[in-house]
Enzyme design. Structure first.
Site, PDB file in Angstrom:
ATOM      1  N   HIS A 290      -8.364  -0.788   5.449  1.00  0.00           N
ATOM      2  CA  HIS A 290      -8.755  -2.081   6.011  1.00  0.00           C
ATOM      3  C   HIS A 290      -9.250  -2.984   4.880  1.00  0.00           C
ATOM      4  CE1 HIS A 290      -9.997  -4.913   9.082  1.00  0.00           C
ATOM      5  NE2 HIS A 290     -11.089  -5.098   8.353  1.00  0.00           N
TER       6      HIS A 290
ATOM      7  N   ASN B 128       0.835  -1.214   0.000  1.00  0.00           N
ATOM      8  CA  ASN B 128       0.000   0.000   0.000  1.00  0.00           C
ATOM      9  C   ASN B 128       0.868   1.262   0.000  1.00  0.00           C
ATOM     10  OD1 ASN B 128      -3.063  -0.429   0.123  1.00  0.00           O
ATOM     11  ND2 ASN B 128      -2.255  -2.026   1.474  1.00  0.00           N
TER      12      ASN B 128
HETATM   13  C1  GAR Z   1      -3.227  -4.804   3.768  1.00  0.00           C
HETATM   14  O1  GAR Z   1      -4.090  -5.776   3.198  1.00  0.00           O
HETATM   15  C2  GAR Z   1      -4.006  -3.903   4.700  1.00  0.00           C
HETATM   16  O2  GAR Z   1      -5.309  -3.633   4.251  1.00  0.00           O
HETATM   17  C3  GAR Z   1      -4.038  -4.739   5.958  1.00  0.00           C
HETATM   18  O3  GAR Z   1      -2.732  -5.261   6.034  1.00  0.00           O
HETATM   19  C4  GAR Z   1      -2.219  -5.453   4.705  1.00  0.00           C
HETATM   20  C5  GAR Z   1      -0.850  -4.798   4.612  1.00  0.00           C
HETATM   21  O4  GAR Z   1      -0.249  -5.069   3.373  1.00  0.00           O
HETATM   22  N1  GAR Z   1      -4.393  -3.947   7.100  1.00  0.00           N
HETATM   23  C6  GAR Z   1      -5.161  -4.408   8.089  1.00  0.00           C
HETATM   24  O5  GAR Z   1      -5.558  -5.567   8.142  1.00  0.00           O
HETATM   25  C7  GAR Z   1      -5.500  -3.394   9.166  1.00  0.00           C
HETATM   26  N2  GAR Z   1      -6.543  -3.875  10.022  1.00  0.00           N
HETATM   27  P1  GAR Z   1       0.939  -4.166   2.817  1.00  0.00           P
HETATM   28  O6  GAR Z   1       2.000  -4.089   3.901  1.00  0.00           O
HETATM   29  O7  GAR Z   1       1.420  -4.925   1.616  1.00  0.00           O
HETATM   30  O8  GAR Z   1       0.383  -2.805   2.463  1.00  0.00           O
END
Ligand code: GAR
Length: 214
Positions: A110, A14
């Protein structure tokens, strides 16, 4: 210019979506001034450094008490000159005093359509496991303001993603990222940078640009 502090815990896809959107000129008037991870080896820190962005690890484990950790986080973010804090896969539950210190200036991504599959214990792959277990046919992602609750703040943007019969949590996670998270997070930041997001009766109202689709 809206200065961002991006808080991460893991892979940082992200964060990468924000960096890429800025690089492609799709996200304007925004600068990432700091990336902070709670985990030493988080790949997100590498992604930031590759793009010349200041990146540090501040681990809760290095502090005797939780409030000392959050005081350090608060000081570091204030020193960076950030106007908006983006939780991009940041898996530490924030303290109430930290949230109050940056009231209305923290957003989170989220990986579900809140209020489904959210709240305490719902993070990362777990969210997709629960969606598949329940047999829902549509899931998605949500960007919301952070308040003192877990995933309870005003919703800024959401995008739906269809579930397929043979999905595994990993396949679904990837689809939700590609089709929803990496799209709505930069869009939500752009809307805030443009002053197109306002709070009304505890809800976020977003003025979309003419012809803009989510
Ligand atoms: C993502 O899917 C984000 O939406 C989730 O963690 C992942 C991080 O991925 N966040 C949550 O679950 C918050 N409750 P990334 O490090 O590749 O961005």
């Amino acid at each position: 210019m809206l200065n961002l502090a991006v808080l991460v815990s893991g892979g940082g896809t992200n964060l990468q979506a924000i960096i890429d959107a800025i690089g492609a000129g799709k996200l304007t008037g925004v600068k990432i001034v700091k990336v902070i991870s709670n985990k030493e080896g988080a790949y997100a820190l590498e992604r930031a450094k590759k793009h010349g962005i200041e990146a540090v690890c501040i681990s809760p484990k290095s502090f005797a008490a939780r409030d000392e950790y959050f005081r350090e986080m608060e000081d570091t973010i204030k020193d960076s000159g950030a106007d908006l804090i983006v939780l991009a896969g940041f898996l530490v539950v924030l303290s109430d005093s930290f949230v109050r210190a940056f009231e209305g200036r923290i957003i989170n991504i989220h990986p579900s359509l809140i209020p489904s599959f959210c709240g305490d214990g719902f993070y990362g792959l777990k969210v997709h496991e629960e969606a598949l277990k329940r047999g829902v046919k549509v899931t998605g992602a949500t960007v919301h303001f952070v308040d003192e609750g877990t995933d309870t703040g005003p919703i800024i943007l959401q995008k739906a993603v269809y579930i397929e019969n043979d999905d595994t949590p990993e396949i679904l996670q990837k689809r939700v990222m590609e089709q929803a998270e990496w799209i709505i997070l930069p869009k939500a930041i752009q809307a805030i940078a443009d002053g197109r997001v306002r709070l009304e009766n505890g809800r976020a109202v977003v003025e979309m640009c003419k012809g803009e689709k989510i």
